[in-house]
Design a protein around this motif. Structure first.
Motif, short mmCIF file in Angstrom:
data_model
loop_
_atom_site.label_atom_id
_atom_site.label_comp_id
_atom_site.label_asym_id
_atom_site.label_seq_id
_atom_site.Cartn_x
_atom_site.Cartn_y
_atom_site.Cartn_z
N SER A 198 -4.75 5.15 12.99
CA SER A 198 -3.66 5.82 12.31
C SER A 198 -2.98 4.84 11.36
CB SER A 198 -2.65 6.36 13.34
OG SER A 198 -2.10 5.29 14.09
N THR A 199 -2.10 5.36 10.55
CA THR A 199 -1.37 4.50 9.63
C THR A 199 -0.33 3.69 10.40
OG1 THR A 199 0.22 6.26 9.20
CG2 THR A 199 -1.68 6.10 7.72
N ILE A 200 0.10 2.59 9.81
CA ILE A 200 1.20 1.81 10.38
C ILE A 200 2.34 1.80 9.37
CG2 ILE A 200 -0.29 0.40 11.82
CD1 ILE A 200 -0.05 -1.86 9.82
N ASP A 201 3.53 1.53 9.82
CA ASP A 201 4.68 1.66 8.94
C ASP A 201 4.78 0.47 7.97
OD1 ASP A 201 6.03 -0.46 10.28
OD2 ASP A 201 6.84 0.95 11.75
N ASP A 202 5.62 0.63 6.96
CA ASP A 202 5.76 -0.38 5.91
C ASP A 202 6.25 -1.71 6.45
OD1 ASP A 202 4.90 1.42 4.05
OD2 ASP A 202 6.90 2.00 3.37
N LYS A 203 7.09 -1.67 7.49
CA LYS A 203 7.59 -2.92 8.06
C LYS A 203 6.44 -3.76 8.62
CE LYS A 203 10.75 -4.83 11.51
NZ LYS A 203 11.72 -4.54 12.61
N GLN A 204 5.52 -3.11 9.34
CA GLN A 204 4.37 -3.83 9.89
C GLN A 204 3.49 -4.38 8.77
OE1 GLN A 204 3.35 -0.44 12.65
NE2 GLN A 204 2.73 -2.14 13.96
N LEU A 205 3.29 -3.57 7.73
CA LEU A 205 2.48 -4.02 6.60
C LEU A 205 3.11 -5.24 5.94
CD1 LEU A 205 1.49 -0.59 4.99
CD2 LEU A 205 -0.02 -2.16 6.22
N ASP A 206 4.44 -5.21 5.77
CA ASP A 206 5.14 -6.35 5.16
C ASP A 206 4.99 -7.61 6.01
OD1 ASP A 206 5.96 -4.84 3.03
OD2 ASP A 206 7.94 -4.39 3.86
N GLU A 207 5.12 -7.46 7.33
CA GLU A 207 4.99 -8.62 8.22
C GLU A 207 3.60 -9.25 8.11
OE1 GLU A 207 5.93 -6.95 11.99
OE2 GLU A 207 8.04 -7.59 11.92
N LEU A 208 2.60 -8.41 7.82
CA LEU A 208 1.22 -8.88 7.74
C LEU A 208 0.83 -9.24 6.31
CD1 LEU A 208 -0.36 -6.21 10.12
CD2 LEU A 208 0.00 -8.63 10.63
N SER A 209 1.77 -9.09 5.38
CA SER A 209 1.50 -9.38 3.96
C SER A 209 0.33 -8.56 3.43
CB SER A 209 1.23 -10.88 3.76
OG SER A 209 2.31 -11.65 4.21
N ILE A 210 0.31 -7.28 3.82
CA ILE A 210 -0.77 -6.39 3.40
C ILE A 210 -0.22 -5.34 2.44
CG2 ILE A 210 -2.38 -4.58 4.17
CD1 ILE A 210 -2.80 -6.18 6.71
N ILE A 211 -0.89 -5.16 1.33
CA ILE A 211 -0.56 -4.09 0.38
C ILE A 211 -1.77 -3.16 0.33
CG2 ILE A 211 -0.02 -3.51 -2.02
CD1 ILE A 211 1.20 -6.29 -2.30
N LEU A 212 -1.54 -1.88 0.60
CA LEU A 212 -2.63 -0.90 0.59
C LEU A 212 -2.98 -0.51 -0.83
CD1 LEU A 212 -1.57 1.41 3.57
CD2 LEU A 212 -3.14 -0.53 3.59
N LYS A 213 -4.24 -0.46 -1.12
CA LYS A 213 -4.72 -0.09 -2.45
C LYS A 213 -4.63 1.42 -2.62
CE LYS A 213 -9.15 -0.32 -3.41
NZ LYS A 213 -10.50 -0.87 -3.72
N ASP A 214 -4.12 1.87 -3.76
CA ASP A 214 -4.09 3.31 -4.05
C ASP A 214 -5.51 3.80 -4.28
OD1 ASP A 214 -1.35 3.41 -3.89
OD2 ASP A 214 -1.06 2.98 -6.03
N LYS A 215 -5.77 5.00 -3.73
CA LYS A 215 -7.11 5.57 -3.93
C LYS A 215 -7.17 6.30 -5.27
CE LYS A 215 -8.38 6.10 0.92
NZ LYS A 215 -8.84 7.02 1.98
#
Length: 615
Positions: free
Chosen positions: A598-615
């Motif tokens: 499933s997706t994870i929230d923006d806070k978790q993405l920020d902590e991991l320094s991950i930016i999701l690529k737009d499809k």
């Protein structure tokens, strides 16, 4: 105390005793002033009798399916016994009861013959696990696990855990990767197997290691494949191939005895990879029945030492055979009476995309000694007889023939053989036949250009990069360059004929285990990495820890890993490993019960320094 006994424990010997049971309500049957309830737990089912007084109480406080119920009562002999139940001689005359928890109506019936489809049962897997048939599968899995551990312990193996968060070194299947919050921009991988760790344990002196261990591979799924699966993973030091084969024949025979009550006393047959491909068209043949292939025509490069089954070759004149790279046949016993409809159905079967053939030819070996084929106008009776002889067909047999490209045709005849074995009842679930397949090629040719040294394609490891060549082939590997200059003649390269010191164990046409004697010397391991198109710097980046360890007195060693889920499924008579995993994924790799991934929230993405690529 919620219970004094389980729902599978009571018998006529306990008649007259006062007992307390707890479990789930399976069925409710009302008969006038009395009610019968079947109470179920992991151990079995016990019938409860609610007399008139308690029956009135049930009217005010009714039971439902899957209610969690506690009862106290007296064990009585049943007037109408049920031999299908462990507790079928008795029932409990209930004196008091407590509803411990109520249940909404389940989405499907929780019984062996359920009305729930796969998707629904996967969504509510915690309910599906209550069904007896699923419980029996998990009990079998536990029994196999326990037997394997007992055998390995008795033979001096130590259970040693290895890490799940490791370095990504993709060689075969794709890795599952895990971002590291504390190491920005860097990733762990989940292990496809503990391969390098168990070799390091051999360097460390732990000469007999095992784990019943989770492994992870991000690959396309099927009935016998899950993204996470379990191996019985083993390694030994100071051994040769024969030591491994003997030790692990013993393991599987021990499991047969402990789990299935089968004394497997036959010697396990052994077959080279080349013989398996020649006789059966695949490297994991089901040898419970015959129907071996007749190789009527094939390219000389495939099996240079072999000759066609027809001494003078197939006669010319039939375009389908003339233009084919390979022509192979099997003789199906007792099927010469197949009707036109039946042979047409087989033709459509081989045309399916999964098989990929354009058609099917056949010869009927009639009981009177004559022959009738689908290509009569191109071949004489004597020529048909010669093919029948090559296929070792008898009067009454049906010869099925496929023609086309080498690899596809050989695979297709293998699948057709298995299909006919199934149709004729030759693949019995209660019959088990083991086989060792040996002497695999060390390398496979890939047309991919690795862009180094001007190679026309490159070598890839058939097993994995840590598999040793046969001792007699080590000099060939060391003294020759791996560079392929001429793709058209890659089979003339010395590496094409190097054999691996590797072995697979096959059970009923399924590979259940595979392993090899490992490379244990740095120079040979570096040569192997170079053969696979890996630069020195890349080898150091990916495997420097292993190469370094080999400089500190690494012993000769080898091992094997068994597909634990697959072994359980075969012993349980199932084609799907999902039936033997408590919480499996579906064919899309999803856990529909948890709704994962499933997706994870923006806070978790920020902590991991991950930016999701737009499809």
């Amino acid at each position: 105390m919620y219970r004094t006994h389980t729902c599978g424990a009571l018998s006529i010997q306990e008649a007259g005793k006062t007992v307390t049971l707890a479990g789930w309500v399976q069925t409710i049957r009302k008969f006038g002033a009395i009610t019968f309830v079947d109470l179920r737990d992991r151990y079995g089912i016990t019938q409860l009798l609610f007399g008139e007084e308690l029956n009135r109480e049930l009217e005010n406080n009714p039971l439902g399916r899957e209610f969690v119920l506690q009862v106290t009562g007296t064990v009585k002999e049943r007037s109408s016994k049920n031999p299908q139940l462990l507790t079928g001689d008795i029932e409990i005359t209930v004196t008091s009861f407590t509803i411990l928890n109520k249940s909404v109506t389940p989405p499907f019936t929780i019984q062996d013959d359920t009305d729930g489809g796969d998707d629904l049962r996967m969504k509510y897997r915690y309910l599906d696990l209550r069904r007896n048939v699923v419980k029996q599968n998990l009990e079998l899995r536990y029994a196999v696990n326990r037997a394997a551990r007992n055998y390995l312990h008795e033979n001096g193996f130590m259970d040693i855990e290895t890490p799940f968060l490791i370095k990504s070194t993709p060689e075969g299947a794709r890795d599952f990767v895990v971002p590291s919050r504390m190491n920005e921009g860097q990733f762990y991988a989940l292990p496809q197997s503990p391969q390098t760790f168990k070799q390091l344990l051999m360097v460390s002196g732990y000469d007999r290691y095992y784990q019943v261990v989770k492994c992870f591979r991000d690959e396309d799924l099927r009935a016998d494949r899950q993204p996470e699966f379990t191996q019985i993973d083993c390694e030994m030091s100071f051994v040769e191939q024969e030591d491994i084969l003997n030790m692990f024949e013993g393991l599987i025979k021990y499991i047969f005895k402990e789990v299935k009550g089968i004394s497997y006393t036959d010697a396990v047959e052994r077959m080279t990879w080349e013989e398996a491909m020649w006789q059966y068209g695949n490297d994991k043949p089901d040898i419970r029945f015959g129907m071996q292939m007749a190789n009527l025509k094939f390219p000389a490069y495939t099996f240079p030492s072999k000759t066609p089954a027809i001494a003078n070759g197939l006669p010319a004149g039939f375009k389908v055979f003339d233009e084919a790279e390979t022509v192979v046949a099997i003789a199906v016993p007792g099927c010469s009476e197949y009707s036109r409809k039946q042979t047409d159905e087989l033709t459509e079967w081989v045309k399916r995309p999964q098989i990929g053939m354009k058609g099917l030819a056949f010869i009927k070996c009639n009981a009177d000694g004559t022959y009738k084929s689908s290509f009569d106008k191109f071949f004489t009776e004597e020529q048909l007889k010669a093919i029948a002889g090559a296929a070792q067909a008898n009067a009454g047999d049906l010869i099925l023939i496929l023609a086309g490209a080498e690899e596809r045709t050989r695979k297709a005849i293998s699948e057709l053989r298995l299909e006919m074995g199934k149709k004729l009842g030759l693949r019995k679930e209660d019959e088990f036949k083991l086989l060792w397949v040996l002497d695999f090629p060390l390398f496979e040719y890939s047309e991919e250009d690795n862009l180094t040294g001007g190679q026309a394609g490159r070598w890839v490891a058939r097993h994995h990069p840590f598999t040793s060549p046969k001792p007699s082939d080590i000099a060939t590997m060391i003294s020759n360059s791996p560079v392929i200059k001429d793709a058209a003649n890659y089979l003339a390269h010395p590496y094409a004929n190097i054999k691996a010191n590797a072995y697979d164990m096959v059970l009923n046409g399924n590979e259940i285990g595979g392993g090899s004697i490992r490379i244990f010397q740095r120079a040979l391991q570096e040569k192997m990495f170079a053969a696979l198109g890996m630069s020195h710097d890349e080898a150091i980046h990916k495997f420097g820890f292993l190469l370094g360890a080999f400089e500190y007195g690494a012993p000769p060693h080898g091992g094997i890993a068994f597909g634990f889920d697959r072994l359980c499924a075969i012993l349980g008579g199932s084609e799907s490993i999902r039936d033997f995993i408590a919480f499996p994924k579906n064919n899309s790799g999803r856990d529909v019960m948890l709704d994962a991934p499933s997706t994870i929230d923006d806070k978790q993405l920020d902590e991991l320094s991950i930016i999701l690529k737009d499809k």
